[in-house]
Design a protein around this motif. Structure first.
Motif, PDB file in Angstrom:
ATOM      1  N   SER A  90       1.015  -1.044  -0.092  1.00 56.62           N
ATOM      2  CA  SER A  90      -0.303  -0.073  -0.185  1.00 56.62           C
ATOM      3  C   SER A  90       1.048   1.410  -0.157  1.00 56.62           C
ATOM      4  O   SER A  90       1.609   0.926   0.574  1.00 56.62           O
ATOM      5  N   GLY A  91       0.009   2.210  -0.826  1.00 59.83           N
ATOM      6  CA  GLY A  91       1.356   3.186  -1.057  1.00 59.83           C
ATOM      7  C   GLY A  91       2.435   3.140  -2.343  1.00 59.83           C
ATOM      8  O   GLY A  91       2.992   4.087  -2.287  1.00 59.83           O
ATOM      9  N   SER A  92       2.649   2.053  -2.116  1.00 58.76           N
ATOM     10  CA  SER A  92       2.948   2.077  -3.544  1.00 58.76           C
ATOM     11  C   SER A  92       3.008   3.166  -5.027  1.00 58.76           C
ATOM     12  O   SER A  92       1.954   2.888  -4.872  1.00 58.76           O
ATOM     13  N   PRO A  93       3.391   3.579  -6.057  1.00 58.10           N
ATOM     14  CA  PRO A  93       2.788   4.111  -6.926  1.00 58.10           C
ATOM     15  C   PRO A  93       2.372   3.320  -7.884  1.00 58.10           C
ATOM     16  O   PRO A  93       2.564   2.091  -8.456  1.00 58.10           O
ATOM     17  N   ARG A  94       1.288   3.571  -8.267  1.00 61.04           N
ATOM     18  CA  ARG A  94       0.378   2.938  -8.664  1.00 61.04           C
ATOM     19  C   ARG A  94      -0.403   3.457 -10.240  1.00 61.04           C
ATOM     20  O   ARG A  94      -1.015   3.377 -10.859  1.00 61.04           O
ATOM     21  N   ASP A  95       0.882   3.894 -11.554  1.00 66.16           N
ATOM     22  CA  ASP A  95       0.668   4.605 -12.266  1.00 66.16           C
ATOM     23  C   ASP A  95       1.404   3.111 -13.388  1.00 66.16           C
ATOM     24  O   ASP A  95       1.177   3.432 -14.965  1.00 66.16           O
ATOM     25  N   GLY A  96       1.462   2.053 -13.013  1.00 62.83           N
ATOM     26  CA  GLY A  96       1.912   0.724 -13.910  1.00 62.83           C
ATOM     27  C   GLY A  96       1.136   0.342 -14.290  1.00 62.83           C
ATOM     28  O   GLY A  96      -0.415   0.411 -13.900  1.00 62.83           O
ATOM     29  N   ALA A  97       1.193  -0.707 -14.764  1.00 64.68           N
ATOM     30  CA  ALA A  97      -0.546  -2.192 -14.821  1.00 64.68           C
ATOM     31  C   ALA A  97      -0.628  -2.511 -13.396  1.00 64.68           C
ATOM     32  O   ALA A  97       0.167  -3.093 -13.039  1.00 64.68           O
ATOM     33  N   VAL A  98      -1.797  -2.302 -13.152  1.00 61.74           N
ATOM     34  CA  VAL A  98      -2.551  -2.620 -12.048  1.00 61.74           C
ATOM     35  C   VAL A  98      -4.001  -2.888 -12.240  1.00 61.74           C
ATOM     36  O   VAL A  98      -4.504  -2.615 -12.936  1.00 61.74           O
ATOM     37  N   LEU A  99      -4.162  -4.320 -11.094  1.00 59.95           N
ATOM     38  CA  LEU A  99      -5.810  -4.816 -10.956  1.00 59.95           C
ATOM     39  C   LEU A  99      -6.364  -4.373  -9.580  1.00 59.95           C
ATOM     40  O   LEU A  99      -5.715  -4.582  -9.082  1.00 59.95           O
ATOM     41  N   ASN A 100      -6.897  -3.730  -9.185  1.00 59.94           N
ATOM     42  CA  ASN A 100      -7.649  -3.635  -8.496  1.00 59.94           C
ATOM     43  C   ASN A 100      -8.528  -4.620  -7.806  1.00 59.94           C
ATOM     44  O   ASN A 100      -9.886  -5.558  -9.120  1.00 59.94           O
ATOM     45  N   ALA A 101      -7.929  -5.069  -6.665  1.00 63.52           N
ATOM     46  CA  ALA A 101      -9.040  -6.560  -6.613  1.00 63.52           C
ATOM     47  C   ALA A 101      -9.414  -6.897  -5.074  1.00 63.52           C
ATOM     48  O   ALA A 101      -8.928  -6.086  -4.093  1.00 63.52           O
ATOM     49  N   ARG A 102     -10.447  -8.039  -4.975  1.00 60.50           N
ATOM     50  CA  ARG A 102     -10.541  -8.212  -3.835  1.00 60.50           C
ATOM     51  C   ARG A 102     -10.592  -9.925  -3.599  1.00 60.50           C
ATOM     52  O   ARG A 102     -10.652 -10.698  -4.125  1.00 60.50           O
ATOM     53  N   LEU A 103     -10.382 -10.009  -2.302  1.00 58.35           N
ATOM     54  CA  LEU A 103      -9.474 -11.517  -1.880  1.00 58.35           C
ATOM     55  C   LEU A 103     -11.009 -12.329  -1.434  1.00 58.35           C
ATOM     56  O   LEU A 103     -11.387 -11.835  -0.799  1.00 58.35           O
ATOM     57  N   ARG A 104     -10.969 -12.940  -2.813  1.00 56.34           N
ATOM     58  CA  ARG A 104     -11.822 -14.823  -2.536  1.00 56.34           C
ATOM     59  C   ARG A 104     -11.620 -15.345  -1.737  1.00 56.34           C
ATOM     60  O   ARG A 104     -12.520 -16.174  -0.508  1.00 56.34           O
ATOM     61  N   ARG A 105     -11.111 -15.848  -2.137  1.00 57.91           N
ATOM     62  CA  ARG A 105     -10.084 -17.183  -1.006  1.00 57.91           C
ATOM     63  C   ARG A 105      -8.881 -17.565  -1.778  1.00 57.91           C
ATOM     64  O   ARG A 105      -8.568 -16.624  -1.946  1.00 57.91           O
ATOM     65  N   ILE A 106      -8.228 -18.446  -0.539  1.00 53.30           N
ATOM     66  CA  ILE A 106      -6.827 -18.613   0.328  1.00 53.30           C
ATOM     67  C   ILE A 106      -6.928 -20.426  -0.256  1.00 53.30           C
ATOM     68  O   ILE A 106      -7.936 -21.216   0.518  1.00 53.30           O
ATOM     69  N   GLU A 107      -5.937 -20.286  -0.848  1.00 57.35           N
ATOM     70  CA  GLU A 107      -5.443 -21.557  -1.099  1.00 57.35           C
ATOM     71  C   GLU A 107      -4.342 -21.956  -0.442  1.00 57.35           C
ATOM     72  O   GLU A 107      -3.428 -21.892  -1.293  1.00 57.35           O
ATOM     73  N   ASN A 108      -4.102 -22.940   0.327  1.00 55.45           N
ATOM     74  CA  ASN A 108      -2.998 -22.706   0.812  1.00 55.45           C
ATOM     75  C   ASN A 108      -2.012 -24.283   0.388  1.00 55.45           C
ATOM     76  O   ASN A 108      -2.110 -24.856   0.799  1.00 55.45           O
ATOM     77  N   LEU A 109      -0.658 -23.754  -0.300  1.00 52.59           N
ATOM     78  CA  LEU A 109      -0.633 -25.119  -0.661  1.00 52.59           C
ATOM     79  C   LEU A 109       0.823 -25.946   0.086  1.00 52.59           C
ATOM     80  O   LEU A 109       1.522 -26.650  -0.140  1.00 52.59           O
ATOM     81  N   GLY A 110       1.160 -24.873   1.660  1.00 52.13           N
ATOM     82  CA  GLY A 110       2.145 -25.253   1.700  1.00 52.13           C
ATOM     83  C   GLY A 110       3.507 -24.210   1.713  1.00 52.13           C
ATOM     84  O   GLY A 110       3.783 -23.555   2.025  1.00 52.13           O
TER      85      GLY A 110
END
Lengths: 277, 392
Positions: B303-323
């Motif tokens: 958060s706070g880093s420059p956002r003028d490059g290629a970015v996508l705003n996204a909301r986390l839906r699910r986490i798959e933890n594979l270790g």
């Protein structure tokens, strides 16, 4: 109470099945009982299953000595085996070709096989008889076997069985260098044991018990198959000695029962078509 | 060992075309994988190479010699089937010895009973037994030689099927999904075993699979097939890094590549969803296109880093933890109904429902036109001034 209900259902089902079995077994049991009864008891007015006087030894020895039972049995074995061997030799490759090979006219040939299934032997009996007579083959083993050597039923039954045989195994055999004939006999046929056993039982029972065709082509008692022999025996020797007649019938039926008992497992697997994974 | 060449091989049944104009040149000793979804024609193709099915047109050459007129065993190729195709009524030994007895004994030396009289058979059989035993030893199935296939586990059957192929020293091994019937753990093990076998035998392997992991891990080259055509032929790395087609991009790689729809604007400018950055392409303006982003190409921006490059705003839906790593499933705020998967080393204190910004390098974008063909991406700066300058 579901437990009680289930028990009652089972009793009912088994009761019906047992009644059916008893009904079908009754003539057979009666044959066995009669074969050990003395003549006066065969016709006695009171219905008894077991004789008061055991007369089995006399009946069986009379049947064995007075009728060429062994001759009939040997004739039956030769004819049944001859028919069965040729039927299998012809039907197995035919069934394989119809089930697994692609060639023009395959479906037409299969329809012809189905049509042949629908024709009873009585239909071509007359032309067959005339042909055999013209070739002077009457009263020979060949005349007894000839109409039955090519069995549409065997082709049909085995084709259904071979249909379910995995194609991959046949293709692996081709890659290993086997020709189609070798694939049939070394790869596919050994797996078809249940079907072959089932068909063998059908075939042997049918031809062992056949009276119709032997009656047409056989006049010489020395060539008679078991049922025809029984008929000749009943006419000539025994008159109304039903005890002896039933003793002969018992001895001529016994081989079939023994064969069936041995082949029973494969027979059932083959008939229900579950023998192949 | 052999070079296998296919020249415009086509196959059709009645009015359906299964294969159309397949060209392949498989080098001696190469491990080539035919990969694709089921029904793409890969199994038909390998059966045509084996000679089990005739092609409708085209030519197959092994070591430069046309083999189209040869029967399967005369092509001297061995095949391993998905179902193993072992002869169920024969022992393991008999299964493995069969190709050799077929090669070395005449018909009457193979007929039961009659064969007992053959002196040559008595001489040849010990040789065959020795060869079968040595192959069985390589595959560690010696103790199983007297068993029937039904008494073996899947992995053991697989080895027997391999052994039956190996005893013949074939020109090429053809393998039709040989690992598909094994459980996941055994499949991983057999994968490395097959690779080692290939390195040891140095024979040509043609391998069919629908599993992109097998294709990626085992092959020298991969031919990705779809609808009877080869979409792309290349090394696994090439297919992954430069997929020539959207289908290739989607098929190769796990988790699958993220695909987002884009529109081509005036002058071939492509506006990236929810991002000020733009790329430039030669595709006609107004046409639909899509971009592909590998899960590892995306990363969380602090958060706070420059956002003028290629970015996508996204909301986390699910986490798959594979270790060792985790797969983060995001919903995109700029493209409702679309999501992306991000490969991350750790969860980084994220919680489901959190909104984040994902960044990616423009160089990692795969651009595909409306038909799914790869299109070249010409990067331009996100800066408005430079964007102006780049527009003609």
């Amino acid at each position: 109470m579901p437990c009680l209900q289930r028990a009652i259902t089972r009793v009912l089902i088994h009761g019906v099945l047992m009644a059916g079995a008893a009904f079908m077994l009754l003539p057979f049991v009666w044959m066995l009982a009669t074969s050990i009864k003395p003549p006066e008891e065969v016709f006695s007015a009171t219905l008894r299953l077991l004789p008061t006087r055991f007369f089995g030894a006399e009946n069986y020895s009379f049947a064995l000595t007075q009728a060429p039972l062994l001759r009939f049995a040997i004739n039956g074995v030769i004819v049944c085996l001859g028919i069965l061997v040729v039927q299998l030799l012809v039907a197995i490759p035919c069934a394989y070709a119809l089930a697994k090979l692609r060639f023009p006219g395959r479906n037409l040939l299969f329809v012809l096989v189905l049509l042949a299934l629908a024709i009873p032997v009585q239909v071509p009996a007359l032309p067959l008889y005339i042909a055999l007579a013209e070739m002077e083959l009457l009263n020979t083993y060949l005349s007894l076997m000839l109409p039955f050597l090519f069995s549409a039923f065997a082709v049909f039954l085995l084709r259904q069985f071979f249909k379910s045989y995995p194609d991959d195994i046949i293709q692996a055999a081709r890659l290993d260098g086997m020709g189609e004939m070798e694939i049939v006999w070394r790869i596919v046929a050994p797996s078809a044991w249940p079907a072959i056993a089932a068909f063998s039982v059908f075939s042997v029972v049918a031809h062992w018990n056949d009276l119709y065709w032997p009656l047409i082509v056989i006049t010489d008692g020395g060539m008679a198959t078991p049922p025809l022999g029984m008929m000749l025996f009943a006419d000539a020797e025994t008159g109304s000695n039903y005890g002896a007649l039933m003793a002969a019938a018992t001895m001529l039926t016994a081989p079939l029962v023994v064969i069936f008992l041995f082949a029973r497992r494969w027979f059932i697997a083959g008939v229900t078509m579950t023998g192949v994974k | 060992m052999a070079r296998v060449e296919l020249e415009s091989v086509s196959k059709s049944f009645a009015d359906t075309t299964v294969l159309s104009g397949i060209n392949l040149d498989i080098a001696d000793g190469e491990f080539l994988t035919l990969v694709g979804p089921s029904g793409c024609g890969k199994s038909t193709l390998i059966r045509i190479i084996a000679g089990l099915e005739p092609q409708t047109s085209g030519q197959i050459r092994i070591n430069g010699e046309p083999v189209d007129h040869l029967r399967p065993h005369e092509r001297r190729v061995a095949m391993v089937f998905q179902s193993y195709a072992l002869y169920p009524h024969m022992s393991v030994f008999a299964n493995m010895a069969l190709p050799l007895t077929m090669q070395r004994l005449s018909l009457w030396e193979r007929v039961p009973l009659l064969r007992l009289f053959s002196a040559r058979r008595r001489r040849v059989m010990p040789e065959i037994r020795r060869e079968v035993q040595s192959v069985a030893a390589q595959l560690q199935i010696e103790p199983l030689l007297n068993r029937r296939p039904a008494q073996l586990s899947g992995g053991q059957r697989q080895r027997v099927a391999l052994g039956r192929a190996m005893v013949r020293h074939p020109n090429a091994f053809l393998m039709d999904e040989p690992l598909s019937n094994l459980d996941a753990k055994l499949r991983v093990h057999m994968r490395s075993e097959l690779t080692e076998l290939h390195q040891r035998l140095k024979t040509t392997f043609i391998y069919v699979t629908h599993d992109q992991v097998e294709a990626m891990t085992m092959s020298d080259r991969v031919a990705m097939m779809d609808a009877g055509r080869i979409l792309q032929l290349g090394t696994p790395a090439e297919l992954y890094a430069r997929p020539s087609n959207l289908k290739v991009a989607q098929f190769i790689g796990s988790p699958a590549i993220n695909v987002l729809p884009v529109r081509i604007g005036d002058g071939g400018m492509v506006e990236l969803p929810g991002s000020p950055a733009m790329i430039h392409t030669s595709l006609p303006p107004g046409s639909a296109a899509s971009i592909g982003l590998r899960p590892e190409a995306l990363h969380l921006l602090p958060s706070g880093s420059p956002r003028d490059g290629a970015v996508l705003n996204a909301r986390l839906r699910r986490i798959e933890n594979l270790g060792a790593e985790c797969m983060l499933h995001f919903d995109l705020l700029a493209l409702p109904g679309h999501g992306v998967i991000v490969r991350a080393a750790s969860i980084k204190g994220l919680s489901v429902g959190e909104e984040v910004v994902l960044g990616y390098d423009i160089a990692s974008i795969h651009l595909f036109d409306a038909k799914g063909e790869r299109a070249e991406v010409l990067p331009i700066s996100a800066h408005p001034a430079q964007r102006e300058a780049a527009t003609p």
